[in-house]
Design a protein around this motif. Structure first.
Motif, mmCIF file in Angstrom:
data_model
loop_
_atom_site.group_PDB
_atom_site.id
_atom_site.type_symbol
_atom_site.label_atom_id
_atom_site.label_comp_id
_atom_site.label_asym_id
_atom_site.label_seq_id
_atom_site.Cartn_x
_atom_site.Cartn_y
_atom_site.Cartn_z
ATOM 1 N N PRO A 162 0.841 -1.203 0.000
ATOM 2 C CA PRO A 162 0.000 0.000 0.000
ATOM 3 C C PRO A 162 0.867 1.241 0.000
ATOM 4 O O PRO A 162 1.915 1.270 0.646
ATOM 5 C CB PRO A 162 -0.785 -0.127 1.306
ATOM 6 C CG PRO A 162 0.039 -1.005 2.176
ATOM 7 C CD PRO A 162 0.788 -1.924 1.270
ATOM 8 N N LYS A 163 0.423 2.258 -0.740
ATOM 9 C CA LYS A 163 1.215 3.485 -0.791
ATOM 10 C C LYS A 163 0.951 4.314 0.445
ATOM 11 O O LYS A 163 -0.190 4.610 0.772
ATOM 12 C CB LYS A 163 0.864 4.274 -2.057
ATOM 13 C CG LYS A 163 1.572 3.705 -3.246
ATOM 14 C CD LYS A 163 1.572 4.672 -4.406
ATOM 15 C CE LYS A 163 2.380 4.086 -5.548
ATOM 16 N NZ LYS A 163 1.840 4.379 -6.836
ATOM 17 N N LYS A 164 2.035 4.657 1.135
ATOM 18 C CA LYS A 164 1.839 5.409 2.366
ATOM 19 C C LYS A 164 1.994 6.907 2.138
ATOM 20 O O LYS A 164 1.665 7.699 3.000
ATOM 21 C CB LYS A 164 2.823 4.934 3.433
ATOM 22 C CG LYS A 164 2.377 3.603 4.054
ATOM 23 C CD LYS A 164 3.129 3.283 5.328
ATOM 24 C CE LYS A 164 2.683 1.939 5.873
ATOM 25 N NZ LYS A 164 3.771 1.135 6.358
ATOM 26 N N GLU A 165 2.533 7.278 0.978
ATOM 27 C CA GLU A 165 2.740 8.704 0.732
ATOM 28 C C GLU A 165 1.413 9.439 0.736
ATOM 29 O O GLU A 165 0.417 8.938 0.240
ATOM 30 C CB GLU A 165 3.398 8.904 -0.643
ATOM 31 C CG GLU A 165 4.760 8.283 -0.724
ATOM 32 C CD GLU A 165 5.119 7.928 -2.152
ATOM 33 O OE1 GLU A 165 4.193 7.917 -2.998
ATOM 34 O OE2 GLU A 165 6.291 7.663 -2.403
ATOM 35 N N SER A 166 1.423 10.623 1.300
ATOM 36 C CA SER A 166 0.196 11.396 1.300
ATOM 37 C C SER A 166 -0.027 11.949 -0.105
ATOM 38 O O SER A 166 0.867 11.954 -0.949
ATOM 39 C CB SER A 166 0.297 12.543 2.303
ATOM 40 O OG SER A 166 1.077 13.572 1.747
ATOM 41 N N GLN A 167 -1.243 12.422 -0.336
ATOM 42 C CA GLN A 167 -1.582 12.973 -1.650
ATOM 43 C C GLN A 167 -0.669 14.136 -2.019
ATOM 44 O O GLN A 167 -0.266 14.294 -3.147
ATOM 45 C CB GLN A 167 -3.017 13.478 -1.616
ATOM 46 C CG GLN A 167 -4.010 12.452 -2.109
ATOM 47 C CD GLN A 167 -5.382 13.059 -2.159
ATOM 48 O OE1 GLN A 167 -5.784 13.778 -1.237
ATOM 49 N NE2 GLN A 167 -6.113 12.799 -3.207
ATOM 50 N N LEU A 168 -0.356 14.924 -0.985
ATOM 51 C CA LEU A 168 0.438 16.116 -1.228
ATOM 52 C C LEU A 168 1.826 15.757 -1.743
ATOM 53 O O LEU A 168 2.337 16.362 -2.681
ATOM 54 C CB LEU A 168 0.547 16.916 0.070
ATOM 55 C CG LEU A 168 0.742 18.420 -0.099
ATOM 56 C CD1 LEU A 168 -0.493 19.038 -0.707
ATOM 57 C CD2 LEU A 168 1.077 19.053 1.230
ATOM 58 N N ILE A 169 2.415 14.723 -1.109
ATOM 59 C CA ILE A 169 3.758 14.312 -1.522
ATOM 60 C C ILE A 169 3.707 13.719 -2.930
ATOM 61 O O ILE A 169 4.532 14.035 -3.785
ATOM 62 C CB ILE A 169 4.330 13.289 -0.518
ATOM 63 C CG1 ILE A 169 4.538 13.979 0.829
ATOM 64 C CG2 ILE A 169 5.635 12.709 -1.033
ATOM 65 C CD1 ILE A 169 4.973 13.071 1.937
ATOM 66 N N GLU A 170 2.699 12.908 -3.155
ATOM 67 C CA GLU A 170 2.512 12.315 -4.479
ATOM 68 C C GLU A 170 2.425 13.407 -5.540
ATOM 69 O O GLU A 170 3.045 13.361 -6.597
ATOM 70 C CB GLU A 170 1.233 11.476 -4.475
ATOM 71 C CG GLU A 170 0.824 10.929 -5.809
ATOM 72 C CD GLU A 170 1.717 9.786 -6.256
ATOM 73 O OE1 GLU A 170 1.612 9.397 -7.413
ATOM 74 O OE2 GLU A 170 2.524 9.298 -5.436
ATOM 75 N N PHE A 171 1.660 14.448 -5.182
ATOM 76 C CA PHE A 171 1.453 15.576 -6.074
ATOM 77 C C PHE A 171 2.776 16.304 -6.333
ATOM 78 O O PHE A 171 3.121 16.632 -7.462
ATOM 79 C CB PHE A 171 0.422 16.511 -5.430
ATOM 80 C CG PHE A 171 0.381 17.880 -6.009
ATOM 81 C CD1 PHE A 171 -0.076 18.066 -7.300
ATOM 82 C CD2 PHE A 171 0.804 18.977 -5.284
ATOM 83 C CE1 PHE A 171 -0.108 19.324 -7.847
ATOM 84 C CE2 PHE A 171 0.769 20.232 -5.824
ATOM 85 C CZ PHE A 171 0.320 20.405 -7.109
ATOM 86 N N TRP A 172 3.537 16.491 -5.283
ATOM 87 C CA TRP A 172 4.818 17.175 -5.409
ATOM 88 C C TRP A 172 5.761 16.362 -6.282
ATOM 89 O O TRP A 172 6.469 16.887 -7.143
ATOM 90 C CB TRP A 172 5.396 17.447 -4.031
ATOM 91 C CG TRP A 172 6.828 17.882 -4.049
ATOM 92 C CD1 TRP A 172 7.884 17.240 -3.487
ATOM 93 C CD2 TRP A 172 7.372 19.040 -4.688
ATOM 94 N NE1 TRP A 172 9.038 17.917 -3.728
ATOM 95 C CE2 TRP A 172 8.763 19.043 -4.470
ATOM 96 C CE3 TRP A 172 6.823 20.090 -5.433
ATOM 97 C CZ2 TRP A 172 9.603 20.035 -4.955
ATOM 98 C CZ3 TRP A 172 7.673 21.069 -5.923
ATOM 99 C CH2 TRP A 172 9.035 21.048 -5.680
ATOM 100 N N LEU A 173 5.745 15.039 -6.090
ATOM 101 C CA LEU A 173 6.619 14.178 -6.888
ATOM 102 C C LEU A 173 6.252 14.280 -8.362
ATOM 103 O O LEU A 173 7.115 14.306 -9.235
ATOM 104 C CB LEU A 173 6.496 12.722 -6.420
ATOM 105 C CG LEU A 173 7.122 12.462 -5.043
ATOM 106 C CD1 LEU A 173 6.882 11.018 -4.615
ATOM 107 C CD2 LEU A 173 8.606 12.761 -5.069
ATOM 108 N N GLN A 174 4.930 14.355 -8.612
ATOM 109 C CA GLN A 174 4.467 14.495 -9.996
ATOM 110 C C GLN A 174 4.966 15.807 -10.596
ATOM 111 O O GLN A 174 5.458 15.859 -11.704
ATOM 112 C CB GLN A 174 2.940 14.499 -10.041
ATOM 113 C CG GLN A 174 2.312 13.131 -9.989
ATOM 114 C CD GLN A 174 2.442 12.429 -11.315
ATOM 115 O OE1 GLN A 174 2.614 13.067 -12.351
ATOM 116 N NE2 GLN A 174 2.394 11.115 -11.301
#
Lengths: 323, 332, 284
Positions: free
Chosen positions: C3-15
């Motif tokens: 399961p992905k533990k990264e928050s949406q915000l981090i995911e968004f930043w990575l994108q």
């Protein structure tokens, strides 16, 4: 059953994305004979649609890459045919029915013209003649010819799928690729569409590759069945054989997860787990992790396709009926 | 369809009346007196007062608005406080310049923007696409009046082949038009590109390919026709922008259009001029939006069926049910 | 699969980080804000300080980018000008977004007569070309920075209202809203927890791009004399001051224009990047 019409040999297809390589189709071989209906059965994401689209060469490239393999149709390798040559085959000798009738029709063209366009493309006839034939096709799939100049949004889902089928059959193709033609439809409409396809197939003598995850469809229509799992064919046999004595544990699992009215079982038996991540396939047997029969060697090496009975092929170290 | 057009045209009347009412209220609640502005600070209070009386500015707002509407309905837009010339005559002379600049730049931007967008979309992942995207990004980010100055500097001063201001012959139109068109062309190109890329991914495009159609036919007949629909909408809003942009371009290039007229009307609180300009520009804009909407319906049958009369709609709603029923019949 | 533990915000930043241009744009915008804040420290001279003896000085170590007619340092004025442009961009968008989102949310969520009333109001509103509306408002209110901001803000309201309404209408029909209703969530909870988060993506993209457009509009108003008033420096007004000396002192209109262009470009690039990061499906 006639000669081999379509022969896929060792086909492998990958999708290359930013993040990873998806191994969608892995070393698949498959023969389709004249007049035969073969079912490609498997879960969503097993690679069935990719196989069908690669035959017509309408895969989006990039990201899709055909890594290896040959697809012989009437003796010619489609993968080596020029784009110009493919134009004469697409829609004419090989046609395809897409999964979702809602999106498969151009929303701003009249349905009749969309069918006529296919006819006109492959026959040297006048526009009026093409339209007349398109009208006939509509009638053939049970749509009054008067609706020729209506637009897709004026049709219900089932009617749209009829239009799509009419379009696919318009040039009397030798091979029809039907990609889950009934999945998006209501159950009652499904039955009608299937019955219609069955009739048309009989009448036109078309070979059909029926892609589906619905074993009921297979039982109704198909002469033979290939079970696809994680981009591989794991079992192949005639439909009767397959239903009589499924041998691959995955196939057995598929049948076990269907409700049966005459069975005394109290619960369905779902297959545990999920399909392996197609970007990271296991080294040994693809089904190993979920397999009730898995032994040490299953995780080590991938089994070869073996003929366990005449015409019945299984890719498993421990094939056989259910214990 | 005709009923729809008539309805829309009739709808414009209350909308324009509302706009002029807002303008009048706005003028009323903000400080500033056209009489004082005309006569200057040295004028006596009595003189100013008598001028206000003459212009009818001392009447209550509803009376003034009623009189304004009454006069407009009789084709009388009033007389400019500053120039003492009838607003209608003046606007009639100036309006063609504004309209022509707006239309020419719009046409030019469509002819540059759409091919550029198609080029970028069909050559995705190549240098062509990157260049087209980057150029259009630069172009949308440039202030139009500044680009106009760059053009003046290069073509008017350095090369000295085009006039830098005024419109004496056809050459005078070039710079105002080009300076406006660039930004709009960029917007259209970006929109065309992203729509086309979106449409190319649709199932019906695969269907068209699977029919054996040539790539050109798939692209231009099936994909382009669908992709163009949102572009048409953008063109509509760009026309609104180009009317506003034309006003500024006219000021930059000293074109005797509505721009300078409206602006000086505004700064002198020349009420008849303000009302006249706002009415004519908004009215024109509404007509264009209507034309765009009709164009929409022409291309997209889904929208066309929305425009058909109510009775038709009910029939259509029943149509789906009828489909299902036919489904049953067909199966028999 | 883990399961992905990264928050949406981090995911968004990575994108977002993957998009090089968007990162460059973000850096540019941060720099721009810093320049605006630190203008008094960074600028070599006060913006209005005149050196009559140095009229139209060429660029030199004394005046890095030269000086204007009154001998004012161009660089200092450009640095100070960032304040006005950013103010016009950000505040007017804030006005437009708050009013527009409120109107759109009201219309979209409640529908019925409220929707009808607001939409008819917007019809009238939008029958005036936006720039004409801005010019009219700015002129009638009187030329000043504050009034230009109000004019641009008011002119940009309908876009937000329509976008918000349209997004809410789509979101409202989604199954997850029905699911929330089915478990008896209140209107307020549905709006805060489900509707707003799902509407944010298009709005954030729009707001980012709109800051750029408002900077453009502001420069335009200042150019025709309806924005910032002398002697306060503003890029559009600086271009306007230099418009009659194109022949001899072209750089005076060139530099402020480049400043406007870079700021607007940064907003547009970041907007593009945000759109791709928030909704990868749209990525082309």
């Amino acid at each position: 059953m006639g000669d081999v019409l379509l022969s896929i040999k060792n086909l492998s297809i990958e999708y290359h994305t930013d993040k990873a390589v998806v191994y969608a189709v892995n070393n698949i071989s498959l023969d389709v004979r004249h007049g035969e209906t073969i079912g490609l059965v498997g879960e969503t994401g097993a690679g069935k649609t990719t196989i069908a689209k690669s035959i017509l060469r309408v895969l989006p490239t990039p990201p899709a890459v055909v890594k290896s393999g040959e697809i012989f149709f009437d003796g010619d390798d489609l993968l080596k045919t020029s784009e110009h040559g493919m134009k004469k085959i697409r829609g004419n000798k090989i046609a395809m029915i897409f999964q979702d009738p809602m999106t498969a029709l151009n929303p701003i063209e009249r349905v009749g013209s969309q069918i006529a366009e296919a006819i006109k493309q492959h026959n040297k006839i006048s526009r009026a003649e093409a339209e007349r034939r398109a009208c006939d096709m509509l009638e053939m799939v049970g749509i009054p010819g008067g609706r020729f100049s209506e637009y897709p949004h004026q049709f219900s889902g089932g009617m749209k799928q009829r239009v799509v089928i009419a379009m696919a059959l318009a040039c009397k193709p030798e091979l029809l690729l039907a990609d889950e033609p009934t999945t998006a439809l209501d159950v009652t409409i499904q039955a009608q569409v299937l019955e219609m396809m069955h009739d048309l197939k009989e009448r036109l003598g078309t070979s059909v590759v029926m892609i589906t995850h619905d074993l009921g469809v297979v039982a109704d229509l198909c002469d033979s069945v290939a079970v696809v799992y994680a981009g591989e064919i794991v079992e192949q046999a005639s439909a009767d054989d397959m239903f009589e004595s499924p041998s691959h544990p995955y196939t057995i699992g598929l049948f076990g997860s269907l409700p049966q009215l005459d069975s005394t079982e109290r619960r369905l038996k779902p297959i545990k787990g999920l399909m392996p991540d197609p970007t990271n396939l296991p080294a040994g047997c693809r089904f190993c992790e979920r397999c009730p029969r898995a032994a040490g060697e299953c995780a080590q090496a991938a089994p070869e396709m073996r003929e366990t009975a005449p015409g019945h092929f299984v890719k498993c170290f421990y094939p056989g009926g259910e214990e | 369809m005709i009923r729809y057009v008539v309805k829309r045209l009739l709808m414009m009347i209350p909308i324009l009346l509302c706009i002029s009412f807002f303008v009048m209220v706005l003028i009323d609640i903000t400080p500033g007196d056209p009489a004082r502005l005309l006569l200057g600070n040295t004028a006596t209070e009595e003189k100013i007062e008598s001028l206000r009386e003459e212009w009818g500015l001392n009447d209550p707002l509803p009376v003034r608005y009623g009189r304004f509407v009454w006069n407009i309905l009789h084709g009388d837009f009033g007389t400019s406080y500053q120039t003492k010339r009838p607003v209608a005559t003046e606007m009639f002379q100036r309006f063609p310049y504004t309209l022509l600049i707006a239309v020419l730049s719009l046409v030019l931007s469509v002819f540059i923007g759409i091919p550029l967008g198609v080029l970028a979309a069909t050559h995705q992942y190549t240098i062509w696409d990157n260049v087209a995207i980057f150029l259009s990004l630069i172009a949308v980010s440039m202030p139009g009046f500044w680009f106009a100055l760059l053009l003046i500097r290069y073509f008017g001063v350095v090369l000295a082949i085009l006039p830098t201001s005024g419109i004496e012959d056809w050459k005078g139109w070039i710079l105002p038009t080009v300076s406006l068109a660039l930004g709009y062309a960029a917007i259209i190109a970006r929109q065309t590109r992203s729509n086309l890329l979106e449409v190319i991914r649709q199932d019906y495009i695969t269907t068209a390919r699977a029919k054996g159609l040539a790539e050109g036919r798939v692209l231009y007949l099936h994909a382009m026709k669908n992709a163009i629909i949102p572009v048409v909408m953008i063109v509509g809003s760009i026309f609104g922008a180009s009317l506003g942009g034309a006003l500024i371009a006219e000021i930059v290039f000293s074109v005797p259009g509505l721009g300078q007229y409206t602006l000086s009307g505004l700064s002198n609180r020349d009420y008849p001029v303000i009302q006249g300009s706002v009415l004519i520009l908004s009215g024109l804009y509404s007509v264009i939006i209507l034309v765009i909407d009709l164009l929409f319906a022409l291309i997209d049958p889904r929208i066309r069926s929305q425009y058909s009369s109510k009775r038709e709609k009910i029939r259509k709603k029943g149509g789906v049910a009828a489909n299902e029923a036919e489904e049953g019949v067909a199966a028999d | 699969m883990k399961p992905k533990k990264e928050s949406q915000l981090i995911e968004f930043w990575l994108q977002l980080r993957k998009n090089k241009l968007a990162v460059v744009a973000l850096v540019l915008l941060v720099l721009l804000v810093l320049v605006a804040i630190l203008a008094p420290v960074l600028a070599p001279y006060p913006y209005a300080e005149m050196h009559p003896e140095d009229s139209y000085a060429p660029s030199s170590s004394k005046y890095l980018l030269g000086s204007d007619k009154l001998g004012r340092d161009v660089l200092s004025r450009l640095l100070w000008g960032a304040r006005q442009s950013l103010e016009m961009g950000i505040i007017s968008v804030a006005i437009a977004a708050v009013v527009g989102i409120f109107l759109g949310a009201l219309a979209g969520y409640y529908g019925g007569w409220k929707d009808n009333l607001i939409m008819r109001f917007l019809d009238v509103y939008e029958s005036m070309p936006m720039m004409l509306l801005c010019i009219t408002l700015a002129a009638i209110l009187g030329p000043s920075l504050r009034n230009a901001i109000i004019a641009i803000g008011v002119g940009s309201v309908p876009g937000y209202a329509r976008l918000t309404r349209a997004t809410i209408l789509t979101v409202r029909e989604k199954e997850y809203i029905e699911a929330a209703r089915a478990i008896n969530s209140s209107d307020a909870i549905i709006i805060v927890k489900h509707v707003i988060p799902n509407c944010m993506a298009p709005l954030i993209v729009d707001i980012t791009m709109n800051v750029g457009n408002c900077i453009l509009a502001g420069a335009g108003l200042s150019y025709i004399g309806l924005g910032v008033q002398a002697p306060v420096p503003e890029w559009g007004a600086m271009i306007s001051e230099a418009r009659n000396i194109l022949r001899d002192h072209f750089s005076l209109s060139l530099y402020p224009g480049i400043c406007v262009m870079i700021s607007v470009l940064a907003c547009n690039l970041l907007g593009d990047g945000l759109r791709d990061a928030l909704d990868p499906r749209l990525k082309n």
